[in-house]
Design a protein around this motif. Structure first.
Motif, PDB file in Angstrom:
ATOM      1  N   TRP A 299       5.289   8.935   1.138  1.00  0.00           N
ATOM      2  CA  TRP A 299       4.617   7.711   0.675  1.00  0.00           C
ATOM      3  C   TRP A 299       4.719   6.661   1.774  1.00  0.00           C
ATOM      4  N   THR A 301       4.560   3.056   3.744  1.00  0.00           N
ATOM      5  CA  THR A 301       5.099   1.746   3.369  1.00  0.00           C
ATOM      6  C   THR A 301       4.238   0.582   3.847  1.00  0.00           C
ATOM      7  N   LYS A 302       3.163   0.887   4.565  1.00  0.00           N
ATOM      8  CA  LYS A 302       2.278  -0.175   5.065  1.00  0.00           C
ATOM      9  C   LYS A 302       0.913   0.447   5.348  1.00  0.00           C
ATOM     10  N   ALA A 315       0.547   1.268  -0.699  1.00  0.00           N
ATOM     11  CA  ALA A 315       1.535   1.260   0.386  1.00  0.00           C
ATOM     12  C   ALA A 315       2.443   0.036   0.348  1.00  0.00           C
ATOM     13  N   ASP A 316       3.719   0.267   0.090  1.00  0.00           N
ATOM     14  CA  ASP A 316       4.749  -0.759   0.253  1.00  0.00           C
ATOM     15  C   ASP A 316       6.116  -0.078   0.199  1.00  0.00           C
ATOM     16  N   GLU A 317       7.138  -0.757   0.658  1.00  0.00           N
ATOM     17  CA  GLU A 317       8.464  -0.147   0.763  1.00  0.00           C
ATOM     18  C   GLU A 317       9.125   0.050  -0.594  1.00  0.00           C
ATOM     19  N   TYR A 318       8.835  -0.820  -1.523  1.00  0.00           N
ATOM     20  CA  TYR A 318       9.429  -0.688  -2.859  1.00  0.00           C
ATOM     21  C   TYR A 318       8.910   0.571  -3.561  1.00  0.00           C
ATOM     22  N   SER A 320       7.543   3.163  -2.161  1.00  0.00           N
ATOM     23  CA  SER A 320       8.021   4.318  -1.403  1.00  0.00           C
ATOM     24  C   SER A 320       9.409   4.737  -1.873  1.00  0.00           C
ATOM     25  N   ASP A 345       9.352   6.300  11.317  1.00  0.00           N
ATOM     26  CA  ASP A 345       7.974   5.916  11.608  1.00  0.00           C
ATOM     27  C   ASP A 345       7.594   6.391  13.012  1.00  0.00           C
ATOM     28  N   SER A 356      -1.556   3.551   7.918  1.00  0.00           N
ATOM     29  CA  SER A 356      -0.564   4.194   7.051  1.00  0.00           C
ATOM     30  C   SER A 356       0.132   5.373   7.714  1.00  0.00           C
ATOM     31  N   HIS A 359       3.502   4.887   9.201  1.00  0.00           N
ATOM     32  CA  HIS A 359       4.520   4.197   8.399  1.00  0.00           C
ATOM     33  C   HIS A 359       5.012   5.032   7.213  1.00  0.00           C
ATOM     34  N   LYS A 370      14.671   1.465   5.514  1.00  0.00           N
ATOM     35  CA  LYS A 370      13.852   0.951   4.427  1.00  0.00           C
ATOM     36  C   LYS A 370      14.639   1.033   3.106  1.00  0.00           C
TER      37      LYS A 370
END
Length: 417
Positions: A299, A301-302, A315-318, A320, A345, A356, A359, A370
């Motif tokens: 998944w 993260t950006k 896409a985001d770190e949470y 993911s 990454d 994406s 990341h 992360k």
């Protein structure tokens, strides 16, 4: 006591002491570590630069840094992707051997990737009915040499990476993969490589029989020939491209943001379970019983395109973190190994800085952990370890409130469907 007996006793005591202080790593076969949650798996290549060029390839020392980080996390199996075009894999194996020489207790196993491509791949004259004979032969021969030279590390050889799925510009027909799988099996039978090496192909779930467009006799023969199935499944990508998967639903819109994301991830995991079942059903229909392991899932993260504010907001770190933990729980309970994509990454993988593909890591390229592994930072797991001189720290400086400011409601991107 006779002198000879005394020497023997002292030698035994000395060796015992050495073994206790410097433990020797186990040497497992794939049958022993695949499906064992104590042997966590990951995808790895380790490029730091924004282009993939041998002059910019990580050095052996840089690779050793990465493997020390991975080993500290409990990762014990990783997969690579090619053998000949880049010095990366050769240096990877050299780095592993140096680490084993420095510490006999260092334990790590490799699924060695063999890149297979069609004739005139990535050109206007690409012929997907034919393989690139010279290139593919060299890939296979290089893999055989590596497996013979590094038997303590190379335990699996995977012929092709997403080499049959039709949307890949280098794709080939199943018969091309089957041909090289049989070459490897013959090398194993003749003793050219260890008899314990397992042979597979690593591909998208659809190309492994999950979708009817890929059903053909050569695929059935391929599934019979390999030792296990290495299946790729990406609900992240499907949130944009797959018409029957809605990772967001209108009924959730009134819920707190955290609950919206949690439900979206549950749907994502269920979606991937259905893809695994589709492949399993196809095999069962042809009397094939093979273990399925996850060769790739992950998944990002950006993203500045399909999965960001202009697309599905996946896409985001949470998110993911939620997805990683849910996938590990599912695969552990199902007895499947998951080569999670990926550990770091890699800037070269996208045409833009925020694309994406660059990341998917659990770490940024400059060693920031992360949220999925913030707890390991807190526990001191990475104490004394660095990557290119960077100590292991947290993204967002560990500020959960700052992290949550980057999270937005999931979106159904109707244009893609």
């Amino acid at each position: 006591m006779k002198i000879g007996l005394l020497i023997a006793v002292l030698t035994a005591v000395f060796l015992t002491g050495c073994q206790e202080g410097n433990q020797v790593a186990r040497d497992l076969t794939p049958a022993e570590f695949l499906g064992d949650p104590e042997y966590r798996a990951i995808s790895y290549s380790g490029w730091r630069s924004d282009e993939r060029d041998n002059e910019l390839a990580p050095s052996v020392e840089q690779l050793k840094e990465d493997f020390r980080i991975m080993h500290a996390m409990g990762l014990r199996v990783f997969r690579t992707y090619n053998t000949q075009d880049f010095v990366q894999t050769k240096r990877t194996l050299a780095a592993l051997r140096e680490l084993r020489e420095e510490d006999p207790g260092f334990e790590m196993y490799v699924m060695l990737g063999v890149w297979v491509r069609c004739h005139k791949a990535r050109t206007d004259e690409a012929d997907h009915q034919r393989g690139d004979l010279e290139f593919n032969t060299t890939e296979i021969e290089t893999a055989l040499g590596m497996a013979a030279e590094y038997p303590e590390f190379i335990k699996i050889i995977a012929v092709g990476n997403e080499a049959m799925v039709h949307w890949q510009p280098h794709h080939v027909m199943p018969g091309e993969i089957l041909k090289w799988v049989n070459v490897l099996k013959e090398a194993r039978s003749s003793g050219r490589i260890p008899s314990s090496v397992w042979i597979t192909t690593s591909d998208n779930w659809a190309a492994l029989g999950g979708e009817i467009a890929y059903h053909q006799p050569d695929l059935v023969e391929l599934l019979k020939a390999i030792d296990f199935v290495s299946l790729h499944t990406y609900a992240f990508h499907d949130s944009y491209y797959y018409p029957t998967f809605s990772w967001a639903v209108e009924e959730d819109e009134s819920l707190p943001l955290e609950e919206q994301r949690l439900r979206a991830v549950r749907r994502a995991v269920d979606h991937q379970k259905a893809q695994v079942k589709a492949v399993k059903d196809y095999m069962h229909a042809h009397g094939i019983e093979k273990a399925i392991h996850i060769g790739e899932t992950g998944w990002a993260t950006k993203d500045d395109s399909h999965y960001g504010p202009e697309g599905t907001n996946a896409a985001d770190e949470y998110t993911s973190m939620l997805f990683h933990d849910a996938i590990r729980k599912w695969t552990d309970e199902a007895g499947m190994t998951c080569f999670y994509f990926q550990i770091f990454d890699e800037p070269w993988k996208s045409s833009s800085v925020d694309g994406s593909e660059s990341h998917f890591g659990l770490f940024t390229v400059d060693a920031k952990a992360k949220p999925v592994i913030w707890d390991l930072v807190d526990a001191g797991t990475f104490e004394g370890l660095t990557r290119d001189g960077n100590p292991i720290t947290k993204t967002f400086n560990g500020d959960e409130a700052a992290l949550m400011q980057t999270v937005t409601p999931p979106v159904i991107h109707k244009e893609a469907h």
